[in-house]
Structures are given as structure tokens and as C-alpha cells.
Motif scaffolding. Structure first.
Motif, PDB file in Angstrom:
ATOM      1  N   ASP A 139       0.475  -1.083   0.243  1.00  0.00           N
ATOM      2  CA  ASP A 139       0.297  -0.150   0.062  1.00  0.00           C
ATOM      3  C   ASP A 139       0.964   1.149   0.311  1.00  0.00           C
ATOM      4  OD1 ASP A 139      -2.452  -1.749  -0.067  1.00  0.00           O
ATOM      5  OD2 ASP A 139      -2.655  -1.521   1.967  1.00  0.00           O
ATOM      6  N   GLU A 140       1.675   1.596   1.047  1.00  0.00           N
ATOM      7  CA  GLU A 140       2.628   2.548   0.858  1.00  0.00           C
ATOM      8  C   GLU A 140       3.352   2.686  -0.697  1.00  0.00           C
ATOM      9  OE1 GLU A 140       4.697   2.865   5.683  1.00  0.00           O
ATOM     10  OE2 GLU A 140       5.276   1.361   4.286  1.00  0.00           O
ATOM     11  N   ILE A 141       3.844   1.684  -1.282  1.00  0.00           N
ATOM     12  CA  ILE A 141       4.647   1.603  -2.215  1.00  0.00           C
ATOM     13  C   ILE A 141       3.056   2.087  -3.916  1.00  0.00           C
ATOM     14  CG2 ILE A 141       5.375   0.982  -4.130  1.00  0.00           C
ATOM     15  CD1 ILE A 141       6.653  -1.313  -2.833  1.00  0.00           C
ATOM     16  N   SER A 142       2.458   1.746  -3.843  1.00  0.00           N
ATOM     17  CA  SER A 142       1.078   1.773  -4.288  1.00  0.00           C
ATOM     18  C   SER A 142       0.483   3.280  -4.081  1.00  0.00           C
ATOM     19  CB  SER A 142      -0.574   1.055  -4.232  1.00  0.00           C
ATOM     20  OG  SER A 142      -0.043  -0.632  -4.478  1.00  0.00           O
ATOM     21  N   GLN A 143       0.764   4.109  -3.112  1.00  0.00           N
ATOM     22  CA  GLN A 143      -0.143   5.187  -2.511  1.00  0.00           C
ATOM     23  C   GLN A 143       0.801   6.512  -2.919  1.00  0.00           C
ATOM     24  OE1 GLN A 143      -2.015   4.493   0.837  1.00  0.00           O
ATOM     25  NE2 GLN A 143      -3.095   2.347   0.087  1.00  0.00           N
ATOM     26  N   ALA A 144       2.499   6.257  -3.215  1.00  0.00           N
ATOM     27  CA  ALA A 144       2.685   7.099  -2.943  1.00  0.00           C
ATOM     28  C   ALA A 144       2.716   7.853  -4.110  1.00  0.00           C
ATOM     29  CB  ALA A 144       4.538   6.545  -3.661  1.00  0.00           C
ATOM     30  N   ILE A 228      10.580   5.079  -5.630  1.00  0.00           N
ATOM     31  CA  ILE A 228       8.546   4.911  -6.804  1.00  0.00           C
ATOM     32  C   ILE A 228       8.879   5.577  -7.873  1.00  0.00           C
ATOM     33  CG2 ILE A 228       6.417   4.529  -5.865  1.00  0.00           C
ATOM     34  CD1 ILE A 228       7.929   4.295  -2.933  1.00  0.00           C
ATOM     35  N   ALA A 229       8.612   5.373  -8.710  1.00  0.00           N
ATOM     36  CA  ALA A 229       8.047   6.142  -9.789  1.00  0.00           C
ATOM     37  C   ALA A 229       6.648   5.906 -10.736  1.00  0.00           C
ATOM     38  CB  ALA A 229       9.426   6.543 -11.084  1.00  0.00           C
ATOM     39  N   VAL A 230       5.956   6.814 -11.181  1.00  0.00           N
ATOM     40  CA  VAL A 230       4.985   7.029 -12.477  1.00  0.00           C
ATOM     41  C   VAL A 230       5.281   6.145 -13.331  1.00  0.00           C
ATOM     42  CG1 VAL A 230       4.506   9.603 -12.975  1.00  0.00           C
ATOM     43  CG2 VAL A 230       2.611   7.895 -12.408  1.00  0.00           C
ATOM     44  N   SER A 231       6.337   6.516 -14.001  1.00  0.00           N
ATOM     45  CA  SER A 231       6.163   5.954 -15.120  1.00  0.00           C
ATOM     46  C   SER A 231       7.341   4.766 -15.319  1.00  0.00           C
ATOM     47  CB  SER A 231       7.131   7.801 -16.558  1.00  0.00           C
ATOM     48  OG  SER A 231       6.445   6.848 -17.279  1.00  0.00           O
ATOM     49  N   ALA A 232       7.939   4.271 -16.722  1.00  0.00           N
ATOM     50  CA  ALA A 232       8.615   3.752 -16.706  1.00  0.00           C
ATOM     51  C   ALA A 232      10.368   3.641 -16.439  1.00  0.00           C
ATOM     52  CB  ALA A 232       8.923   2.654 -18.106  1.00  0.00           C
ATOM     53  N   PRO A 233      10.799   2.811 -16.510  1.00  0.00           N
ATOM     54  CA  PRO A 233      12.478   3.360 -16.173  1.00  0.00           C
ATOM     55  C   PRO A 233      12.994   2.397 -18.092  1.00  0.00           C
ATOM     56  CG  PRO A 233      11.930   0.471 -15.243  1.00  0.00           C
ATOM     57  CD  PRO A 233      10.882   1.792 -15.608  1.00  0.00           C
ATOM     58  N   ALA A 252       3.499   3.255 -10.771  1.00  0.00           N
ATOM     59  CA  ALA A 252       3.088   2.986  -9.571  1.00  0.00           C
ATOM     60  C   ALA A 252       2.006   4.384  -9.614  1.00  0.00           C
ATOM     61  CB  ALA A 252       3.964   3.629  -8.492  1.00  0.00           C
ATOM     62  N   ARG A 253       0.589   3.426  -9.856  1.00  0.00           N
ATOM     63  CA  ARG A 253      -0.195   5.091 -10.154  1.00  0.00           C
ATOM     64  C   ARG A 253      -1.716   4.517  -8.823  1.00  0.00           C
ATOM     65  NH1 ARG A 253      -0.088   7.053 -15.424  1.00  0.00           N
ATOM     66  NH2 ARG A 253       2.663   6.480 -16.141  1.00  0.00           N
TER      67      ARG A 253
END
Length: 274
Positions: A139-144, A228-233, A252-253
Motif C-alpha cells: 500500500d505504501e508503494i502503490s499510494q506513493a 518509486i516512479a509513476v512511469s517506466a525506467p 506506481a499509480r
């Protein structure tokens, strides 16, 4: 001294369904920021004219110009007709080391490696952060990245600014900085954390951008073990993260994320479905 405002309002014609409507739009400002060490310009970056001292200190740390704030004896910010100078004075040892680095970084926003004249410098060795960083829950990663939106006043008004935030387990996002350049936002965050005495190894960097090579390099140089990023590496950024022991969670969205490397920093109670 009054620095330029980070946002400005302009007029535009909004076209839709064969109609035009006059609208006001808020856009981010870009200003040339010169990093000046002991009287000599080392780099010029296009950036949002806010949090300049944080930017200068973070840039100095992530580029290896200094390794500790004690190596900076003084700082000042000076406004010029064509931009802003961030002036830093270094100890003699660090000034001598900088004099041997043949680098300039003049380039457009979004290019953190512009002007580097050595492949060895561009692909410099990174610290090993294996095992560095807390254990985070799903949850911490998903909601970051959703939580980071509350720390983005410039983006809320302009829709054109990146952010970098720092997440602590059990506390959420505790600090963030914004800039038109994703790597500038991260430098500003790292500088702000250094000035506040916040240890990067105790949490995770949360990014509103893709994860490029320079973002992994800056994270490693700061001593943070989780991105933790919203887009790709990019593929090379992922290789760097794996080699440096950095846990990289992308896409992570809110509803989930992809975990690409060093999974031990995720709560181990999560079942895996093949």
C-alpha cells in the motif's frame, strides 16, 4: 532581491468543436541557473526559479562536487539580467578536486548529462546500496505517487512541472520539491533534505517522471535505496539500479506497481501468483 516568479499567466485561444474561446493559462517559468564554485561557472541548467539554494546544494552532492555540507563554506544567490547565479564557496580540498574535472553541463532542461566530455564520467561507478532502505508495504508503494500530488502546487496550476518527494514508512511523503526538469526537482529535494538533516537512506524517493539514467545516478549518490516512479525506467537505468542495489518500483499509480529490482525491501507477506 526579487527572483522571477515560478509561474506566469498568459492568454491563449482554446479550440474545440470548430469553436475558439479565449482562455487564461498558467505556465511554468524557465530560467538559466549558473552553478558557480569559488568564482568559476561550472554548469548552467534551465530550471524553475524557486528553491535555488536547495538546487545548488543537491546538484553539488549528486554530481560528486562535494560529499558533505561541511565542504561548502558559504552560499549566495545573485540575480542577473539573463538568469540567476548560485554561488558556492568550497574548501580548498574540494576546490582543487573540482579543478581537475573537465566538465560543463550547459544544456536544455530534461538532459542531465548534456556537455559531459567523458564516457567514464557519464557512466561513473555508483555506491552499493544493497540492503539500504526500509521495508515498505504494498500500500505504501502503490499510494506513493497519489500522495505526492498533494505536494505539487506548481503542477496544480500549470500542469507542466515535475515533482520529487521523500517517503518515510508510516509517515508518507514528508518533503517534496518541484521543477520543470525531473532531475532538477530531485536535486532540489536532495538539497532540501541535506539542509534539514533528513537521511535519504531511511525512506524512498517518489518521482512523477520516467526513471532515466541520471535519476538512478542521483539517487545512488544521495544514498537512497528505493525509487518509486509513476512511469517506466529505461533499460540502462534498470541495469544501474540492479547493480547499485536500488529497489525500483515503476508504474506506481494507485492500484498497483511493477517491482523491477531488489524485492527484499517489499514486505515479504505478499503472495506471488504465477
Amino acid at each position: 532581491m526579487h527572483l522571477p516568479k515560478p509561474l506566469g499567466s498568459v492568454r491563449a485561444d482554446h479550440h474545440r468543436s470548430n469553436r475558439a474561446l479565449a482562455v487564461a493559462r498558467v505556465l511554468p517559468e524557465e530560467t538559466a541557473i549558473a552553478m558557480v564554485y569559488n568564482g568559476t561557472t561550472h554548469a548552467v541548467m534551465m530550471a524553475t526559479p524557486a528553491d535555488i539554494e536547495d538546487f545548488a546544494i543537491g546538484f553539488s552532492l549528486t554530481e560528486g562536487i562535494v560529499t558533505d555540507l561541511s565542504q561548502i563554506t558559504s552560499t549566495e544567490v545573485e540575480l542577473h539580467p539573463k538568469g540567476i547565479e548560485a554561488r558556492l564557496w568550497l574548501t580548498d580540498e574540494r576546490a582543487d578536486a573540482l579543478a581537475h574535472r573537465r566538465r560543463t553541463l550547459a544544456g536544455p532542461v530534461g538532459c542531465g548529462l548534456c556537455g559531459i566530455d567523458s564516457l567514464e564520467e557519464a557512466m561513473r561507478p555508483l555506491p552499493d546500496l544493497t540492503g539500504v532502505g526500509p521495508i515498505l508495504t504494498v500500500d505504501e508503494i502503490s499510494q506513493a505517487t497519489d500522495a505526492l500530488r498533494k505536494w505539487q502546487p506548481l503542477h496544480d496550476r500549470s500542469k507542466a512541472v515535475h515533482a520529487a518527494g521523500f517517503l518515510l514508512p508510516g509517515q508518507g511523503i514528508v518533503m517534496a520539491r518541484e521543477d520543470v526538469g525531473r532531475h532538477n526537482a530531485l536535486d532540489k529535494l536532495i538539497g532540501a533534505m541535506a539542509r534539514a538533516g533528513v537521511d535519504p537512506s531511511q525512506g524512498a524517493f517518489v518521482l512523477t517522471s520516467r526513471v532515466s539514467t541520471e535519476m538512478v545516478q542521483k539517487t545512488a549518490m544521495a544514498g537512497c535505496g528505493i525509487i518509486i516512479a509513476v512511469s517506466a525506467p529505461t533499460l540502462h537505468a534498470l541495469r544501474l539500479a540492479k547493480d547499485a542495489g536500488i529497489t525500483l518500483a515503476a508504474f506506481a499509480r494507485g492500484e498497483g506497481f511493477d517491482l523491477f529490482s531488489h524485492t527484499a525491501k517489499l514486505d515479504g507477506k505478499v503472495p506471488h501468483v504465477a
